[in-house]
Every structure is written in C-alpha cells, then in structure tokens.
Design an enzyme around this catalytic site. Structure first.
Site, PDB file in Angstrom:
ATOM      1  N   TRP A 135       6.361 -82.262  -1.615  1.00 13.66           N
ATOM      2  CA  TRP A 135       5.062 -81.852  -2.190  1.00 13.66           C
ATOM      3  C   TRP A 135       4.606 -82.847  -3.240  1.00 13.66           C
ATOM      4  CZ3 TRP A 135       4.082 -78.801  -7.075  1.00 13.66           C
ATOM      5  CH2 TRP A 135       5.140 -78.894  -7.986  1.00 13.66           C
ATOM      6  N   ASP A 136       5.517 -83.713  -3.678  1.00 15.12           N
ATOM      7  CA  ASP A 136       5.183 -84.752  -4.651  1.00 15.12           C
ATOM      8  C   ASP A 136       3.927 -85.518  -4.226  1.00 15.12           C
ATOM      9  OD1 ASP A 136       7.908 -84.020  -4.718  1.00 15.12           O
ATOM     10  OD2 ASP A 136       8.507 -85.883  -5.690  1.00 15.12           O
ATOM     11  N   GLU A 184      13.165 -75.036 -10.267  1.00 16.93           N
ATOM     12  CA  GLU A 184      14.277 -74.753  -9.346  1.00 16.93           C
ATOM     13  C   GLU A 184      15.500 -74.193 -10.073  1.00 16.93           C
ATOM     14  OE1 GLU A 184      14.671 -78.524  -7.394  1.00 16.93           O
ATOM     15  OE2 GLU A 184      13.097 -78.083  -5.943  1.00 16.93           O
ATOM     16  N   LYS A 195      13.267 -76.030 -15.472  1.00 19.76           N
ATOM     17  CA  LYS A 195      13.490 -77.421 -15.060  1.00 19.76           C
ATOM     18  C   LYS A 195      12.227 -78.273 -15.224  1.00 19.76           C
ATOM     19  CE  LYS A 195      14.942 -80.134 -11.037  1.00 19.76           C
ATOM     20  NZ  LYS A 195      15.136 -80.143  -9.592  1.00 19.76           N
ATOM     21  N   GLN A 196      11.100 -77.729 -14.798  1.00 22.91           N
ATOM     22  CA  GLN A 196       9.858 -78.517 -14.805  1.00 22.91           C
ATOM     23  C   GLN A 196       8.681 -77.554 -14.881  1.00 22.91           C
ATOM     24  OE1 GLN A 196      11.165 -79.354 -10.630  1.00 22.91           O
ATOM     25  NE2 GLN A 196       9.074 -80.089 -10.427  1.00 22.91           N
TER      26      GLN A 196
END
Ligand code: BGC
Length: 773
Positions: free
Chosen positions: A357-358, A488, A601-602
């Site tokens: 998906w980046d 994640e 995580k992000q």
C-alpha cells in the site's frame, strides 16, 4: 545511528574503507534506472561481507511459502524480484595475486554517488601482500537513456611495479537469493555464448519461466587506444567469462570498458532474446562510455529540472532530500504499467521487490507532482489490471459478488503475504487504493479516469467493505471486527477507527463515482453495470445504509477517536517513559508484550487525519495528535512523515522539522540499523511529502493549488518544483515571501495563505509576508 557519509549537496560521499560499513554502503550507493538496478557491490573480487544484488524489474520467482502452521487462505508462495545475473564482475589478478579489498591494505578509498549526473565512482589504492601497489578508479551507471544497459569504466595503474595483469570480465548467473525459503537457486540456464570480447548468458526462472539475457562487450585500453587482444573464453554452468593477460608498466593506466545489458522476455520473444541483447550491447558499445555518460548527465538534468528541491542554509538536509528524490527516480520511471515500486526498490532483497500500500499511500503524491500524469496513471492501471485477481483473492476468503480485496503484498495481483493478522486483517490497504484514484483525479482533473478504469475498482472495493462489516444487534449499528490497522503492533482488533472510517469514505466515493460515470459516460456506465452484475438500487441502498449506521469508536471525554475498541484500557504509559534499552520494541520485546502495550508502530488514527484532513477541524486534530503521537514509536519508516505534515498543519514548526529529520537521513545515517538490507525507498516519498505538504503546506483544493508555507528555523530558504496540469512551477519560500515561477505557457491561479494570486505564463510572483513573523 551512523555518521560516516560526508555532507555534500549533490554527492553522497564515503571516505576510507571500513568493511563493517560495506553492506550499508552497498545499499546507499545503489544504482537503478526503473528497468534494472543493483547494489553498489565491487567489480573486482571481494571475500569480505557483502550482499550481492542485481535486479531486473518485473522478473520474479514464486518462492514456496514457509510457515510454521498453515492456515487456509494463505498464499502458496511469496513472489520475489529475484537476484539476477551479476554483470559488473571484473576479476583482476596481479601476477598470481587476486585483487580483493578484504585481503589487502586499502588506502585513499573514496566512494561517490553523483546524483546530479547519475553515476557511481570509486577510487582506492590497494597494497597487496607482495607489496605491489595499484590505484583503481571505477565508474559505472545504469543508463536512463538506454534503459536496458549499463556501463563501467574500470581503470588501474600500478604504482610501484611493472608486470602482468590478468583481467577476467564475466557474467555470473550462478547466484542465490539470501532470502530463499528453501535454500534453492531460482534460475536455470537456457543458453550462453562467448565470442572474443563479448559474451551472453540467457537464464530462465524456475516455475515462472521468465527469461533474461545478460550480455557484455568489453575493451581494454592503454594510452587511449583499444588493445588488440586474444581473449580466452571460460564457461561453466550459468557463467560466462573471457580472460586476457596484459603487460602493464609502472604508472601506466590500463582502462577496461565494460558495456552490459539485461533484456527480459517480458519485452521480447524468447526465441529472439539473445539476438536482441546482442543488438543492444553492440549499440551501447558503439556509442561508447563517454557519450553514454554525457547522455546520462543530460537525462538526469531533465529529471532534476522537474523534481529538485533546494534547501539553502542546511547542507545535510539538502543532501538528504536529493538522495531521496534520486533514489525514487532510479526506482520507478512510470514508463511501464506492469511495474511498481518495492519498499526497497532495487537496493536489497527485503520485501521481495513487491508492491505494498506504500505505493498508493506514499508514492503517488511524489510522482503526481514531479512527473507526467501518465506516470501515476500507470500506477493506478497496475491495480486496475489486478482487479480480477483481487476479486479472486476475496473469493478465497469467502466474499462474493465481485467484492475485491487487493493483496497486502503482490507482484502479479495475487496475495503473497502469509501472516494471518496481515494477510486477512490488514485490509485497510483496499482504502489506500481507492484513495489514490481520488488523489489522482483531484490533482490532475482527469475525472474521465473513472469511466475507463476507476469506477470498476471502486465498486469492487465498496462491495468488499459492504460485506466485511456486520450488523450488531447489540449496538444497532454496523461494526467491523477482527482487523489490523496500519499500526501492526495491534492485531485482531474490533472497530479500528482508521479502517472503518476509510471504509466509509470508500463507500461514499464509490457512490459519487457511480453518479459521475452515469452522468458523463452513460454507455460505459451500462457496460460496467452489466459486466459487474451490479444491482444498482439494492447495492446503493445497502452502502447508504452502512454509511448512515456505521459504528466508529470515540472517547467523548477526551475528544478523540479511539484507535479501536478498548484502546483506553491499555496501560497509560508514554514513549518518553521507555528506556532507550527497550528500543526498538520490535527487536527488544516479545511480540506478546508489544501487542498488550499501548505503543503504536506508525500513524493509525493520524493516518486518517492525513488522508481526510478537510473533514476535521484543527482542534480535533490537535487533541488526537497530542494523544496518539506520545504513544507512537515510529518503528515504521512510513510514520514520521505523516506526523511531520500534521505537526506543520498544527503550526508546530519545530516538531515538524524534527520528524522531517528522522525520515530524510534515515538511510544515509542508518537510523534504524537496517540500511544494510536495502534503502527505505517508499518512505523516501514520504520525506518529499514532509517538505512539500508539510513545510510548503501544498494542497489541491477545488482544482487549485494552495500553499501555506513556513521555513524551518535553520533554513534560509527552500524551493520545490511542481508539475500541475501541464504547468511547471517553482515554489520558493524565503524570508522575503513565497515566490512562484511559472515556466510554462499556462496561466493559473494559486492560493497563498488563503489569498488568490494569478501566475501568468513565463512569469513570477512574490506573495505573502506572513512568514516573516
Ligand atoms: C509497515 C507497513 C508497510 C511495510 C512495507 C511495514 O513495516 O508497517 O505499513 O507497508 O512495512 O514498507
């Protein structure tokens, strides 16, 4: 963190040879041209630690899945853009000693990646065990003009001896991926040939039967002239070489020119592959190194013309942003809709060179603004072509009626990822694919894309979401259970706010797209309706019902959206309370401990604020930012850029700058201790976003460019180039104001700090003094 790359605005420079840094440098100094790429391995033999890497775009091997406990629905294989034949090899034997930097004393070592002109230059002096000294200068590049070819100029000069040197030019296809699941080699030999100073080797991938012919032509020059030499052929399985011994005299330079090409059966008939490879190799050899290099410099100048960012007053930041832009341009040129952008590009094996998906979430904004719109369109068409596979993928998981679930990781449309919590649950990727269509149309104005490609994709995605939610009797609302958000470090959660919000956005956008195509291209609309068996009244009504009755978790007291149900039950600790010895968590803590912790995580909730920013006011953003950022460990390279942009929007200039620093020199300074695996190519696009969307405050609203810039305190000015609807603009932000130069023949009106300015063709405006404050 490392600190060995010398600061320079246009070059990446390493001085002195440290074998411990070699694998990191092999990643950083990588070369590529969109069609092929390679790590910065040495041409001559090297017995120290190295990760050999040569890659040919689009050529992959399906490596059989290896998991401890099989789950129904797992993919059979992980597709890998595999390590291909090494074409750079030049063995140098001085008398009976092999030149190998691991076996001799190395001085005056210097490695330079010249980003302005697109080549790699390495110089060193080696003292062999015998005391013989030789000076070497090796220059090479992957041509972006002849994009199947590369060239090397390898020169050596004996400094304290005269004698004989044996030079062996070779192509070695007997290579293995380090990440091979079953320790297998992925290539078989098809045919090979060695003729004097040329050699060709065709290999076929096991299972997928892609063929790649790698060819070379080489010459040895002394005193500016090619030597007339008899080369001895040397062949073995998957290996071709030609050797020759030449007399060298002290202080006399001998130069090897090696031209090589990689042609793949993706572009040629297999039966014609070698014949075509011979033509390409002969063509570039006839052109010659000097001309190829000059053309390379010219082609790179054109790329910089469209995509450069200039920063005055901060050479480290300048070097870093150019490095990011350079690597992105080396990885993907957008000329071939079958190709995409692997998270590590051509710089390593990790992530298999496959699509995540980046691409849609992070890379699309970069290519939209710095390249022709066809480049992004090709990225979208890539997913359009994979739609039947995405439908098949959803069917495998039990969905029906044309619901499409795009894979988390793919190369040919099939899912390759094999961790249940990601493969089955990290479904938010579907929304990023829909969002990229919206983003493309918002930026380019090409709404007709919906008629030809976009609508079908949006319908498949909307159908998926409409089946993925379920009605909760208890809540009397729709819920979405068992998902993994972008964070994640949480799996199998219920009602992840980001995923549910983006799912609703997809339903809304699909409804709009249906209206658009119905009103603008009724024939196409009818065709799509019958092709997809779309029950317009029923499905629309169902989507609408979900939109009106979807459950989204919030905490009214704190005034924040909840990352997922139950997030507030987690221990109330912050990242600042963690000991540095615990970081990074993914290397120091058990997975169980990570999952139970509150650490993120992000960007997750905040990723939603990034995509859908106009739906939320600044105060809502501030509350959510202030709550989630202190709990975020940014252990994905994709995280700091989103935070930089949001911090900039909140007017927190210092924090925006700090986040920017974390992404921009991530690989150059090896922040995460993992650059040796390859560079973080997709997050480099995020770095670009931090400058343009963060510091530049650039957005497209109602078909117009808008800017809301500020200058980081350390910088005197910064400027960036933007392609917008056929216009090429340079936007410079300095203490004097915002200067926009229009280098095209198109007039346009832009908004600067909410005021409209007309920028006439071939002219310049200076606006806005707000930034002086
Ligand atoms: C991130 C994903 C990303 C992947 C590839 C992971 O660490 O969590 O969001 O898609 O890396 O870059």
């Amino acid at each position: 963190m490392k600190d060995y790359i010398k600061i320079d605005e246009w070059n990446i420079i390493e001085e002195g040879f440290d074998p411990h840094l070699n694998k990191i440098s092999e990643s950083i100094f990588s070369l590529g041209n969109g069609r092929m790429g390679q790590r910065a391995n040495f041409e001559e033999a090297y017995s120290g630690e190295t990760l050999p890497g040569n890659y040919v775009a689009g050529v992959y091997y399906p490596d059989k899945t290896r998991v401890g406990w099989w789950k129904n629905g797992y993919p059979e294989y992980f597709a890998k853009v595999l390590n291909a034949a090494n074409w750079i090899g030049i063995d140098i034997k001085i008398g009976d000693e092999v030149l190998d930097l691991h076996q001799c004393a190395v001085s005056e070592f210097r490695r330079v990646l010249n980003m302005q002109e697109g080549y790699l230059l390495r110089t060193f002096t080696a003292t062999l065990k015998s005391g013989k000294q030789v000076k070497v200068t090796a220059q090479r590049f992957c041509s972006i003009v002849d994009d199947e070819a590369g060239a090397i100029r390898y020169s050596f000069t004996p400094l304290n001896f005269s004698g004989e040197v044996t030079i062996t030019n070779f192509i070695d296809g007997d290579i293995k991926n380090q990440d091979s699941n079953y320790d297998e080699k992925f290539w078989d030999e098809v045919e090979k040939e060695v003729n004097q100073n040329t050699a060709f080797l065709t290999l076929r991938t096991k299972k997928t039967a892609f063929e790649v012919c790698t060819g070379m032509h080489f010459e040895i020059h002394q005193d500016g002239k090619a030597l007339e030499l008899e080369f001895s052929p040397n062949q073995r399985e998957k290996f071709v070489a030609a050797a020759v011994t030449v007399a060298v005299t002290e202080n006399q330079e001998t130069v090897i020119y090696k031209y090589a090409a990689n042609l793949s059966s993706e572009n040629y008939e297999k039966a014609e592959l070698m014949a075509n490879c011979k033509k390409v190799v002969a063509g570039v050899a006839a052109k010659g190194f000097g001309k190829m290099l000059a053309e390379q410099a010219e082609a790179w100048a054109a790329k910089w013309q469209e995509s450069d960012i200039m920063i005055e007053g901060d050479a480290a930041a300048q070097q870093a942003i150019r490095f990011n832009i350079y690597q992105l341009n080396q990885t993907y040129t957008g000329e071939d809709a079958r190709l995409n952008i692997g998270p590590k590009g051509f710089t390593g094996e990790k992530y298999g060179g496959t699509t995540y998906w980046d691409t849609e979430a992070y890379c699309v904004p970069f290519y939209l603004a710095t390249a022709d719109q066809q480049v992004t369109k090709n990225l979208l068409i890539y997913r359009y072509k994979h739609l039947p596979k995405a439908i098949e993928n959803a069917e495998k998981l039990g969905f029906k009626n044309g619901a499409a679930l795009y894979p988390m990781v793919t190369i040919n449309g099939e899912e390759c990822h094999n961790e249940w919590e990601i493969t089955f649950e990290e479904i938010h990727r579907n929304a990023a694919i829909a969002f990229a269509i919206y983003n493309y149309i918002r930026y380019t104005g090409d709404a007709a894309y919906l008629n030809d490609y976009g609508l079908e994709v949006l319908m498949g995605i909307a159908r998926f979401w409409s089946q993925r939610v379920n009605w909760s009797d208890a809540k009397q609302q729709y819920v979405m259970l068992g998902v993994t958000g972008p964070n994640e470090y949480e799996n199998n959660v219920n009602n992840n706010w980001y995923t549910s919000t983006m799912a609703m956005w997809c339903l809304e956008y699909a409804l709009e797209a249906l209206d658009y195509v119905k009103n603008n291209a009724v024939d196409k609309f009818q065709h799509i309706i019958s092709k997809t068996n779309f029950n317009e009244a029923e499905e629309r009504a169902q989507w609408q019902h979900i939109l009106e009755n979807m459950y989204l978790p919030v905490d009214a007291e704190k005034g924040i959206f909840l990352q997922q149900d139950g997030y507030l039950d987690k221990e109330n600790i912050l990242v600042k309370d963690l000991s540095p010895a615990d970081r990074p968590l993914n290397q120091k803590w058990s997975w169980d401990r990570i999952l139970r912790s509150p650490f993120i995580k992000q960007a997750d909730v905040l990723q939603g604020f990034y995509f859908l920013e106009d739906r939320f006011d600044l105060e809502t953003l501030r509350r959510n930012f202030d709550y989630y950022e202190p709990r975020t460990v940014h252990e994905s390279s994709l995280s700091p850029c989103v935070h930089a942009i949001l911090a900039a929007k909140l007017g927190d200039e210092e924090r925006a700058y700090q986040f920017y620093l974390r992404t921009s020199r991530l690989d150059l300074d090896d922040y995460n201790n993992d650059t040796e695996d390859g560079c973080h190519i997709t997050s480099m696009a995020g770095t670009w976003m931090s400058v343009v969307e963060g510091f530049g405050g650039m957005r497209v609203r109602n078909g117009q460019l808008t800017f809301n810039p500020f200058i980081p305190a350390k910088w005197r000015s910064f400027s960036f180039k933007i392609n917008f609807r056929e216009a090429l603009l340079k936007v410079k932000v300095s203490k004097e104001g915002v200067q926009i130069t229009n280098d095209s023949d198109i007039a346009l009106t832009v908004m600067i700090y909410d005021k409209p300015y007309e920028v006439k063709p071939q002219s310049e405006i200076l606006a806005g003094h707000e930034i002086v404050a």
